[in-house]
Structure formats: C-alpha cells, structure tokens
Design an enzyme around this catalytic site. Structure first.
Site, PDB file in Angstrom:
ATOM      1  N   CYS A  45      -3.302 -19.370   7.616  1.00 33.92           N
ATOM      2  CA  CYS A  45      -2.194 -19.936   7.137  1.00 33.92           C
ATOM      3  C   CYS A  45      -2.553 -20.655   5.717  1.00 33.92           C
ATOM      4  O   CYS A  45      -2.255 -21.025   5.017  1.00 33.92           O
ATOM      5  CB  CYS A  45      -1.301 -21.182   8.209  1.00 33.92           C
ATOM      6  SG  CYS A  45      -1.078 -20.085   9.314  1.00 33.92           S
TER       7      CYS A  45
HETATM    8  C1  BEZ Z   1      -4.087 -19.238  11.781  1.00 36.42           C
HETATM    9  O1  BEZ Z   1      -2.969 -19.334  10.812  1.00 36.42           O
HETATM   10  O2  BEZ Z   1      -4.841 -19.218  11.613  1.00 36.42           O
HETATM   11  C2  BEZ Z   1      -3.988 -18.535  13.143  1.00 36.42           C
HETATM   12  C3  BEZ Z   1      -2.079 -19.081  13.484  1.00 36.42           C
HETATM   13  C4  BEZ Z   1      -2.241 -19.054  15.348  1.00 36.42           C
HETATM   14  C5  BEZ Z   1      -3.015 -18.717  16.188  1.00 36.42           C
HETATM   15  C6  BEZ Z   1      -4.433 -17.619  14.738  1.00 36.42           C
HETATM   16  C7  BEZ Z   1      -4.957 -17.709  14.231  1.00 36.42           C
END
Ligand code: BEZ
Length: 210
Positions: A45
């Site tokens: 994100c």
């Molecule tokens: C991420 O944004 O890195 C992420 C969020 C939830 C699960 C796996 C990755």
C-alpha cells in the site's frame, strides 16, 4: 448484491485526511477513482499511495479526482503519510477515507470474508460524472495494482463516451480504435471522414479524431 457496472455509486459521508466529505458532492462533475487499501503501515500500500500521488497531474488532465480508503483511524493515516513521503518521495496529495468502522468498505463490498475478515481487498471503482460505476477491479492484498492501467481505462472510457468507438486489446491512446458494430458502413463513413480499415464487416479500425 455486489455493486455492478452501471449502478449509481452509493453516496456516503466520511472522515478523510482532508476533512469530512459527502462523496457525491466531493466528486461534483468530475470523474472519480475510489480505491481501497487493506491496512495502514503496510508495504505494498505504501508504494501504491506514493505512485498515485506522483500520477496526480495525469488524473487532473483527465478531470479525475482520486480518493483512497483504509479501515484505520485518521491519526494512523496522518502518521503513515509521513512514511509514504519519506520512502516514496511523493506527498499524499488526495484524501484518504478513515473507515475504521468499515461503513464504506461494507457499502462497496470491499471486505471479502473468505480472503480476510478484517482487511479490505484492493478494490478500484471508476465513477463517471453521472456517478455511475464504469469499472470495478478487485486485487488481492499481496498484489500491488497497476495505476497506468487505471489511467488507460479512463482514457478508453472517455474516448468511447465521445465517439461511437470501442478500444481493442492492449489499446493505448493514439492507437487505432474499433468502430462499434451498431454503426453500419454508411454511418461510419459519415462519422469518420478520415476513413477506416475494414478487416471484416464487424472489425473496422479507425484513427480516432481528437
Ligand atoms: C501490503 O500492503 O503490503 C499488504 C497488506 C496486507 C497483506 C499483504 C500485504
């Protein structure tokens, strides 16, 4: 039932990093992109938000307002924004909805309980100025989205709204487009005086006018 193409995007009021908004009023006459993030302070994100901030001029050129959503509190959004700026080199320059009670995430079907009961999936909704949903995308939490593709779809939607055209596989702005089958050749000749290539009666390619 899940939201579908052509549905009116549900309206709501929410707290964001840029104040309280009423969704439809906030978009006004613009196109809109609403996209969700599983959680604050997560790596994928972080990269997506930095990249979306970098693309702001591209969204603006197309008359599109962008708004993110994460099921965390405003205080987390503010703290996380500093990390995004530090690591991605771009300041988050669009509002982020603080949806800690998952009101908006539930309204838009962003929680898929068999994937995760707490995090949202990576949803994207492209919404037109009449507030109709024109695209939905759902990515898993572990896969960052391709925001160039989101711009490409907006370009296709805006072109096909202006002219009686569709866009072929892997189309990019500037490429030939497809004359919709509903137009017969006579109508096509009138609408596209620049001429078109007729590969098959149903497959006619034209260079779109601006
Ligand atoms: C991420 O944004 O890195 C992420 C969020 C939830 C699960 C796996 C990755």
């Amino acid at each position: 039932m899940a939201l579908q193409l052509g549905d009116i995007a549900p309206d709501f009021e929410a707290e964001t990093t840029e104040g309280t908004i009423r969704f439809h009023d906030w978009f006004g006459q613009s196109w809109g992109v609403l996209f969700s993030h599983p959680k604050d302070y997560t790596p994928v994100c972080t990269t997506e938000l930095g990249y979306t901030a970098k693309l702001k001029p591209e969204f603006e050129k197309r008359g599109v307002k962008v708004i993110g959503l994460s099921v965390d509190a405003l205080s987390d959004h503010y703290g996380w924004s500093k990390d995004i700026e530090e690591t991605q080199g771009h300041t988050v320059n669009f509002p982020m909805i603080a949806d800690a009670d998952r009101k908006v995430a539930s309204l838009y079907g962003m929680i898929h309980p068999n994937a995760s009961s707490t995090l949202t999936v990576r949803s994207v909704f492209i919404i037109d100025p009449q507030k109709k949903i024109r695209l939905t995308l759902t990515y898993p939490a572990s896969t960052g989205r391709n925001f160039e593709e989101i711009l490409r779809v907006i370009d296709s939607l805006q072109l096909t709204d202006r002219q009686k055209l569709a866009t072929p596989v892997n189309w990019r702005p500037g490429d030939d487009a497809i004359i919709v089958p509903a137009l017969n050749d006579e109508e096509a000749e009138r609408l596209f005086p620049q001429g078109f290539k007729k590969l098959k009666p149903y497959l006619r390619l034209v260079k779109p006018s601006k």
